[in-house]
Design an enzyme around this catalytic site. Structure first.
Site, PDB file in Angstrom:
ATOM      1  N   GLU A  60       0.803  -1.222   0.000  1.00  0.00           N
ATOM      2  CA  GLU A  60       0.000   0.000   0.000  1.00  0.00           C
ATOM      3  C   GLU A  60       0.834   1.269   0.000  1.00  0.00           C
ATOM      4  O   GLU A  60       0.408   2.298  -0.551  1.00  0.00           O
ATOM      5  CB  GLU A  60      -0.961   0.020   1.181  1.00  0.00           C
ATOM      6  CG  GLU A  60      -2.155  -0.917   1.035  1.00  0.00           C
ATOM      7  CD  GLU A  60      -1.825  -2.385   1.264  1.00  0.00           C
ATOM      8  OE1 GLU A  60      -0.694  -2.676   1.725  1.00  0.00           O
ATOM      9  OE2 GLU A  60      -2.671  -3.242   0.982  1.00  0.00           O
ATOM     10  N   HIS A 129     -11.724  -5.686   8.740  1.00  0.00           N
ATOM     11  CA  HIS A 129     -12.432  -5.434   7.485  1.00  0.00           C
ATOM     12  C   HIS A 129     -13.714  -4.665   7.778  1.00  0.00           C
ATOM     13  O   HIS A 129     -14.701  -4.795   7.079  1.00  0.00           O
ATOM     14  CB  HIS A 129     -12.778  -6.737   6.757  1.00  0.00           C
ATOM     15  CG  HIS A 129     -11.599  -7.566   6.355  1.00  0.00           C
ATOM     16  ND1 HIS A 129     -10.939  -8.385   7.234  1.00  0.00           N
ATOM     17  CD2 HIS A 129     -10.961  -7.704   5.171  1.00  0.00           C
ATOM     18  CE1 HIS A 129      -9.945  -9.003   6.608  1.00  0.00           C
ATOM     19  NE2 HIS A 129      -9.932  -8.615   5.357  1.00  0.00           N
TER      20      HIS A 129
HETATM   21  C1  LIG Z   1      -1.927  -4.853   4.079  1.00  0.00           C
HETATM   22  C2  LIG Z   1      -2.970  -5.677   3.404  1.00  0.00           C
HETATM   23  N1  LIG Z   1      -3.387  -5.340   2.176  1.00  0.00           N
HETATM   24  C3  LIG Z   1      -4.320  -6.065   1.546  1.00  0.00           C
HETATM   25  C4  LIG Z   1      -4.873  -7.156   2.128  1.00  0.00           C
HETATM   26  C5  LIG Z   1      -5.970  -7.969   1.406  1.00  0.00           C
HETATM   27  N2  LIG Z   1      -5.463  -9.288   1.101  1.00  0.00           N
HETATM   28  C6  LIG Z   1      -5.702 -10.338   1.892  1.00  0.00           C
HETATM   29  S1  LIG Z   1      -4.885 -11.697   1.399  1.00  0.00           S
HETATM   30  C7  LIG Z   1      -4.231 -10.921   0.061  1.00  0.00           C
HETATM   31  C8  LIG Z   1      -3.333 -11.654  -0.860  1.00  0.00           C
HETATM   32  C9  LIG Z   1      -2.184 -12.288  -0.132  1.00  0.00           C
HETATM   33  O1  LIG Z   1      -1.415 -12.994  -1.053  1.00  0.00           O
HETATM   34  P1  LIG Z   1      -0.195 -13.892  -0.571  1.00  0.00           P
HETATM   35  O2  LIG Z   1       0.652 -13.136   0.378  1.00  0.00           O
HETATM   36  O3  LIG Z   1       0.471 -14.424  -1.758  1.00  0.00           O
HETATM   37  O4  LIG Z   1      -0.886 -15.038   0.276  1.00  0.00           O
HETATM   38  P2  LIG Z   1      -1.888 -16.156  -0.259  1.00  0.00           P
HETATM   39  O5  LIG Z   1      -3.285 -15.663   0.025  1.00  0.00           O
HETATM   40  O6  LIG Z   1      -1.644 -16.339  -1.704  1.00  0.00           O
HETATM   41  O7  LIG Z   1      -1.576 -17.357   0.534  1.00  0.00           O
HETATM   42  C10 LIG Z   1      -4.655  -9.604   0.022  1.00  0.00           C
HETATM   43  C11 LIG Z   1      -4.299  -8.621  -1.028  1.00  0.00           C
HETATM   44  C12 LIG Z   1      -4.422  -7.472   3.416  1.00  0.00           C
HETATM   45  N3  LIG Z   1      -4.906  -8.513   4.091  1.00  0.00           N
HETATM   46  N4  LIG Z   1      -3.473  -6.728   4.013  1.00  0.00           N
END
Ligand SMILES: Cc1ncc(C[n+]2csc(CCOP(=O)(O)OP(=O)(O)O)c2C)c(N)n1
Ligand SMILES: Cc1ncc(C[n+]2csc(CCOP(=O)(O)OP(=O)(O)O)c2C)c(N)n1
Ligand SMILES: [Mg+2]
Ligand SMILES: [Mg+2]
Lengths: 327, 335, 327, 335
Positions: A60, A129
């Site tokens: 972000e 959220h």
């Molecule tokens: C700081 C932040 N920004 C956005 C989100 C929304 N969000 C939740 S999970 C996710 C993707 C995470 O991807 P990754 O780290 O590859 O983990 P995966 O879900 O693929 O295991 C996002 C964008 C969040 N939880 N925290």
């Protein structure tokens, strides 16, 4: 006039501004092929292509910071924070940078950027959220914060935000996305940032609110109308800087004021509204200034029992208006 | 010093001489600032001393007519080359209304001048890196061929914004140069306590970009590295991370006393490699510079610095009420 | 009792707590050999060694986040943000993490951490070394924010913060560091977080303030005493959560209230104080609630003309008290 | 699958069998959660499916009696091994008062259980990495010999906190393992749009620590890598960055529809490498597992999941007013 819902108004404002001005582009997490986790950017990727609808890395501070750089260059970025709760890593870029660029450069550089983020609860989103984050920014000169309640306001104000010469935070209530519907003209229109709006005229009690709570207040007012209690309702729309004049007028009109926010009570921006009223309307008041807000707990829990306990609703507002009317 | 001959790098004798002149001007402005500070005439100074070679070498490799610069607070050498004048710098030192960087609103070292594409900077370190990526993104979107160079200290490379910006640039293959001026200290914190790796440039691979470390006391080595990186940018080959190694010759700023965390001997030893002397010696060796020319140059620069000081010191402050100006767009804005 | 200055009180509280509890350690930029850029940690490195006085990399989110981890384990970290302005990169760790750890884990995990930071202006620090940042956090349940005005309060409250079972932000006015002196007992003492303190009894006008402004208010009150105007002065000391009862008492006592902060006016935490007064003291008030604060510009400029224009001072307060007294 | 024989890794047949059991239990709990979600009985699920091998392989290499774990939301396999029970996980799924993670305050997947040294986590990704460095720092200060493992997705490695935590651990040579479960997507964003480098492990050098990428579908390969990293920790040799490669078999969560950004074919192809099947086949090959044993196991696990579901579903929610509890220390605090 067509009736559309709140998120369609977001989508339509984005589409129109992108079509109209090549400098406008969208960036954020999952805004591209997926069209956003709430579908706010749906269809934009297909219509305007990958280079103007950018899926960013999960970062972000970069989303804000890259947007700021592009804005300083002369682009019109519209950044999405996936949830308002996740704007926190971008606070330094927003407060130290975006807000101060014009001021610190003595008007040489500017930052015409919009940051959109869904906020608010009532969606089983739990602690991270569901938060209201406006009070984090509602004391930062250089920023403008828009929090509309109706599709009409969403569309007109989002277009204004994108065209604004300064950074605008645009917070959309995620529970309102599909719940709130309203009429929106076919023709193009833009609404003024910085102006509150009287959503209902009344004579007994004044409610000042914004966002989803505005609708709860409208519902409460409707029920109370049957009891003969007439409620005046002011929608702040822009919560920073506050429309002082409108607050003063609305408070003076009935002399009984209820300030309603979904945010935690202590330190919410309703304190500012109360201070304005306490300074300018003191001798017009017939009752103590009342604030109705979430409890001072970190955020609303996941379990439905506790979420309901925390969330604002029409019943809570109805009771507070009635108490004031009877004061 | 420089083993590479400037001619093999495609530089003319005029160019290397002008590099030397810029380095010298930067140094002399800086030295004057300290004198003014110690005499109580300006409240604050933060120095370029020891980093002039890196700064001027980098600037020389860029197109100062179209490239964008996001400097950090020590970059007197860079901004001078991009068109900021000694007088303008002095206006900033004295916090005068005519300071083009901020009209006296910001501390010295917070550069910004739109007409020269010097992008306004702040005090929190490293925030400028994502901005640079954003400007480079705009270049790519608008199909412009300019390069964006952003500089920062090695300490600043510890911030999350370094990582997020570099990765963003890596993913989008942006025409941006991350220029790290490693002067071995971040205020009192030495490199060993700052970085898990020996060199900041070792981080480049993690973002899919080349990373190089060059001698920051050698303006020609820096020129060469930045030229190559700029060419890569213009050829659509993406970002580069360059680290220059030098030494901060002064305390961190006029508010710092460096004796609590480093020895005089260490500082003196580092000054042996002062680029002002080594580059001057090199230019004489090459026959580009003579004793007479050096004297002329020194006098010319003294004149410039004197004039700048005088003009700035006698210029007015901004009116108190102007404090309220430019929070938002002056008119036409909605508020 | 010895007379020491504000920063000596910081240093002495740190030293005593470190000597007394091995779990207490200090981390931050330049806190080690240099002893801090303001010398708040002077001598600690020599006395307690490198492992308990940690010079960190230049990364505030890590300073906060590493501290949080250590605190969850059971240590008592005291993190320094070199300037309050540079707390911004750590906002996510402070608001999303430190503040919510106890709540989100249903009391299973805790975060007994202190974050110190010098704030405030009047030191030629310009936009980024002068800011008041308390309103950024003064709406975050789970945090406590302490902003003491005297060496006595500094020492007693910093010790309380370090011993507190929850995260405490401890903001020290950097202009007060060497300007403000006061008596401090030789014996050990700790003061309660969450309690405001009446610093001067009076009958005509109530001033509520904190930090450096408190001293300006005391000076103004002294001068006004000669004119026969008697000022009651409440020092908030803990600015979040506010000591509601003390605010109500102080406001009710004179019926004329002046709220003073060095922060920007709109959205400052004085809005909350005004809201409390507007809710609980309305019928005791004899004059509109007045706020005296910095202008709504991003921060105070460097040039002395503009810095002076922005900064609070005894003269501004004196005039505001007199106006209220004469109301 | 696994070319390395488990015995050469020092594992007993009981141990590899228990690994398989944990993997299977994690999978079955997860599958049940989806059924419950689709039936409207629980509001949300986020999956471990596809990452069980990585999680269980890692857990097996740690000392679950003293090491610290900072898991992320997919780590059902890790927390099960560290002592959280199926019933406790179901309590979380149903947001019941008896959920040990948060008493129903947090969404599923937000693990935390002090008695098992599972450190409470939040939704904003990557914040747990500095915490892990902090716990490892405490271990070093207190001269304790435990290891801290912190896990996260490859998308989360784009956050500034990844960089700041890794560098802090590098500088202080802390006993911590950064365990990146690269499942190729961050919601809809594929690795190519996420990272400038091909592998997250390439970032390790920039912090002065080893970085390795291993097959996340092979629990033995993961075990080996984590064992080595844990040994390094215990020997005072500092941190390691491990990246496991696998594939997210489900949509991001029950709120996601993955058909807008990836094809069914791609998902089906990835499922060919499903570790549940390949590891089962391997264990049969080695003679550790038989058809009967497998059947018994499946039944036993079904029983556990059934019981857990039933108990959790009939358990009460927290009382509404308890919303107000535990903002600060219950008593003795100053407020
Ligand atoms: C700081 C932040 N920004 C956005 C989100 C929304 N969000 C939740 S999970 C996710 C993707 C995470 O991807 P990754 O780290 O590859 O983990 P995966 O879900 O693929 O295991 C996002 C964008 C969040 N939880 N925290
Ligand atoms: C976010 C942030 N934290 C702290 C500071 C205070 N500070 C100013 S300069 C500096 C050291 C910078 O070191 P480095 O990046 O190596 O640059 P150098 O001064 O050595 O050129 C620090 C800690 C700051 N300006 N911004
Ligand atoms: Mg440095
Ligand atoms: Mg992933």
């Amino acid at each position: 006039m067509a009736v559309i819902n709140y998120i369609e108004a977001v989508n339509s404002a984005l589409r129109e501004e992108m079509a109209q001005d090549e400098k406008v582009f969208v960036l954020g997490e999952d805004v591209g092929a997926k069209g956003g986790v709430f579908r706010a950017t749906e269809g934009l990727y297909e219509e305007f292509g990958e280079s103007r609808v950018l899926d960013t890395p999960l970062a972000e501070s970069a989303i804000a910071g890259v947007g700021i750089g592009a804005a300083m260059y002369g682009m019109k970025p519209v950044a999405e924070m996936q949830f308002a709760d996740f704007i926190m890593p971008a606070v330094n870029q927003i407060i130290s940078e975006a807000a101060k660029i014009r001021y610190r450069s003595n008007n040489d550089w500017t930052c015409p950027m919009t940051i959109r983020a869904p906020y608010g609860g009532g969606v089983h989103g739990a602690l991270y959220h569901s938060q209201s984050v406006e009070s984090l920014f509602a004391h930062v000169p250089g920023l403008k914060i828009v929090m509309p309640s109706t599709p009409y306001d969403v569309k007109g104000l989002l277009k204004a935000a994108i065209r604004d010469e300064d950074p605008v935070l645009f917070f959309e209530h995620k529970r309102a996305y599909r719940l709130v519907k309203g009429e929106v003209p076919e023709e193009e229109y833009v609404l003024p940032i910085g102006k509150a709006d009287v959503k209902k005229e009344g004579t007994d009690v004044t409610v000042i609110s914004y966002g989803l709570c505005l609708h709860f207040a409208m519902q409460a007012a409707e029920r109370l109308e049957e009891e003969g209690i007439s409620t005046h309702i002011l929608d702040l729309r822009t919560v920073y800087p506050l429309d002082q004049e409108a607050v003063i007028q609305a408070a003076s009109k009935t002399g009984k004021v209820l300030l309603v926010t979904e945010d935690n009570k202590e330190g919410s921006l309703m304190g500012e509204a109360a201070a304005i009223i306490g300074e300018y309307c003191l001798f017009d008041l017939d009752a103590p200034i009342q604030r109705l807000a979430g409890p001072d707990t970190p955020a609303m829990p996941f379990a439905p029992t506790m979420e309901k306990y925390f969330m604002m609703n029409p019943e809570k507002i109805e009771k507070a208006i009635r108490d004031l009317a009877e004061f | 010093m420089a083993s590479a001959n400037y001619e093999t790098l495609g530089l003319s004798s005029d160019q290397v001489l002008s590099m030397y002149e810029s380095m010298l001007l930067a140094r002399k402005i800086d030295e004057r600032m300290w004198l003014l500070n110690r005499a109580g005439r300006i409240p604050f100074v933060v120095s370029c001393q020891g980093q002039e070679a890196a700064q001027v070498g980098a600037a020389m490799a860029l197109n100062t007519e179209e490239d964008y610069l996001l400097p950090y607070y020590r970059d007197v050498g860079l901004v001078l080359h991009f068109g900021m004048t000694a007088q303008e710098l002095m206006m900033q030192g004295f916090a005068r209304a005519d300071d083009p960087n901020s009209g006296g609103r910001q501390m010295p070292g917070h550069f910004g001048q739109k007409k020269n594409r010097i992008v306004t900077g702040s005090s929190p370190v490293t925030t400028q890196l994502p901005h640079a990526a954003g400007i480079a993104l705009a270049a790519k979107m608008e199909k412009k061929n300019f390069v964006t160079l952003v500089s920062f200290g090695e300490g600043s490379a510890s911030q999350g914004d370094f990582h997020e910006a570099a990765n963003f640039a890596g993913v989008h293959n942006l025409p941006v140069i991350f220029f790290c001026e490693n002067n071995k200290y971040a205020i009192s914190v030495p490199m060993e306590k700052q970085s898990g790796s020996e060199h900041i440039s070792e981080r480049a691979a993690g973002y899919g970009m080349p990373g190089v470390t060059v001698d920051g006391n050698n303006p020609l080595a820096v020129y060469e590295a930045v030229k190559k990186a700029a060419d890569r940018c213009r050829n659509g080959e993406g970002p580069t991370l360059i680290e220059t190694l030098s030494y901060r010759q002064t305390p961190h700023s006029s508010d710092d006393d460096d004796s609590s965390y480093r020895t005089k001997e260490e500082v003196e030893e580092a000054k042996q490699n002062d680029s002002i002397h080594t580059f001057s010696a090199y230019l004489r060796e090459c026959g580009v510079l003579t004793e007479t020319k050096e004297k002329e140059l020194q006098e010319k620069i003294k004149g410039i610095v004197d004039d700048a000081t005088e003009t700035a010191e006698s210029a007015p402050y901004a009116d108190p009420e102007t404090t309220l100006n430019y929070v938002y767009a002056p008119k036409g804005g909605d508020l």
